[in-house]
Design a protein around this motif. Sequence first.
Motif, PDB file in Angstrom:
ATOM      1  N   THR A 118       0.811  -1.228   0.000  1.00  0.00           N
ATOM      2  CA  THR A 118       0.000   0.000   0.000  1.00  0.00           C
ATOM      3  C   THR A 118       0.841   1.273   0.000  1.00  0.00           C
ATOM      4  O   THR A 118       0.526   2.227  -0.729  1.00  0.00           O
ATOM      5  N   SER A 122       0.428   4.819  -2.170  1.00  0.00           N
ATOM      6  CA  SER A 122       0.204   6.167  -1.616  1.00  0.00           C
ATOM      7  C   SER A 122       1.466   7.028  -1.670  1.00  0.00           C
ATOM      8  O   SER A 122       1.389   8.248  -1.676  1.00  0.00           O
ATOM      9  N   SER A 279       1.896  -0.516   8.376  1.00  0.00           N
ATOM     10  CA  SER A 279       0.695  -0.799   7.593  1.00  0.00           C
ATOM     11  C   SER A 279      -0.208  -1.814   8.294  1.00  0.00           C
ATOM     12  O   SER A 279       0.192  -2.427   9.284  1.00  0.00           O
ATOM     13  N   PRO A 306       0.226   4.594   5.359  1.00  0.00           N
ATOM     14  CA  PRO A 306      -0.790   4.977   4.373  1.00  0.00           C
ATOM     15  C   PRO A 306      -1.803   5.956   4.973  1.00  0.00           C
ATOM     16  O   PRO A 306      -1.966   5.992   6.197  1.00  0.00           O
TER      17      PRO A 306
END
Length: 358
Positions: A118, A122, A279, A306
């Motif tokens: 992720t 981002s 995360s 993120p």
Amino acid sequence: MNILGIETSCDETSAAIVNDNKDILANIVLSQLEEHRAFGGVVPEIAARAHIDHLHTLIKAAMDDAGLDFKDLDGVAATAGPGLIGGVIVGMMAGKAIAASQNIPFIAVNHLEGHALTPRLSDNVEFPYLLLLVSGGHTQILVAEGIGQYKRWGTTLDDAAGECFDKSAKLMGLPYPGGPEIQKIASLCENPTEALKRFNLPKPMKGRKELDFSFSGLKTAVRLAVDKLPEGDLKRKDIADLACALQYTIADVIADRASRALDRFIEEYKPQTPALVLSGGVAANIAIRERLENLCKEKQVQPYAPPLKLCGDNAAMIAWAGLERLQAGLSDPLNFKARPRWPLDPTAEKRHGAGVKA
Ligand code: KG4
Ligand code: ZN
């Protein structure tokens, strides 16, 4: 390149479309919280049925949001594990059917790799990076070396951090999921220093050389603390103090493990710009984020976490992991089987009592 992502491994039904420009063209997440709330946790059978009820509508809505037709897709990625097997099968079958009908690649995504990658959606995080994966089912320290390449350096020996938040919240009479509730009520604590003295909770594994975690003793300490409170309805101040002490303690243990892991990472990998990625659902916790940001400042490491909407389970992370895998030339056959257990590092030593998915 447009990839449709599908996530159904736990209690969120989600469909998303992501392109190779890192644009999230749609990301619809339907939480089943209400269906499970009465049971104080996720009921697998209810989850699987709710995914069946809603997934097709969500996929249609995501396609409409993105303004795309199935023929505009270049691949379909679905979570293939680890997770609650009934739900995983529902999402995979839908993904495989769309891929087959459009004659486009199907990508079976490891849910944990979704969380792991992720920050590359981002932000522009380069491999290798140190990854702290902290969710309801996992608490792991890994080095992300590349797509599909992870070295696990530590994991929980019992409960995951999110589980500790959830179970402790239940003991305090707070609703499920407990993490956000604990964060909310902890913010009402008027004197955190006093609260920490009042509830001096244990810090399992703190200071230990191995990079593992343990949270079940902490949950037991919360139970003992609750038992000692005056009988009857728990007072708001007591709960705010205890929640604050618990949140501080979890952040403290995570920062201790992360600090040791960072030293090892920098020594072994000698990265030009060392990065720590936080995360998983618990990455939404502000106290933990701040604690790790301070640690990174001390160690001159770049922190990444993120945005909040990409911390919890969502299909954008699955679409992105699928996109990265497809770009690396990886896709999967339509007879790919759902995997209730699927470690990111299959070579890592098995841990006794590390939970079914570790
Ligand atoms: O990644 P996730 O959505 O699902 C799993 O794959 O497990 O993580 C869910 C977990 C739950 O345990 C929830 O209580 C926790 O993340 N969580 C939080 C916060 N938001 C969600 N924990 C602490 N603070 C938060 N703000
Ligand atoms: Zn997750």
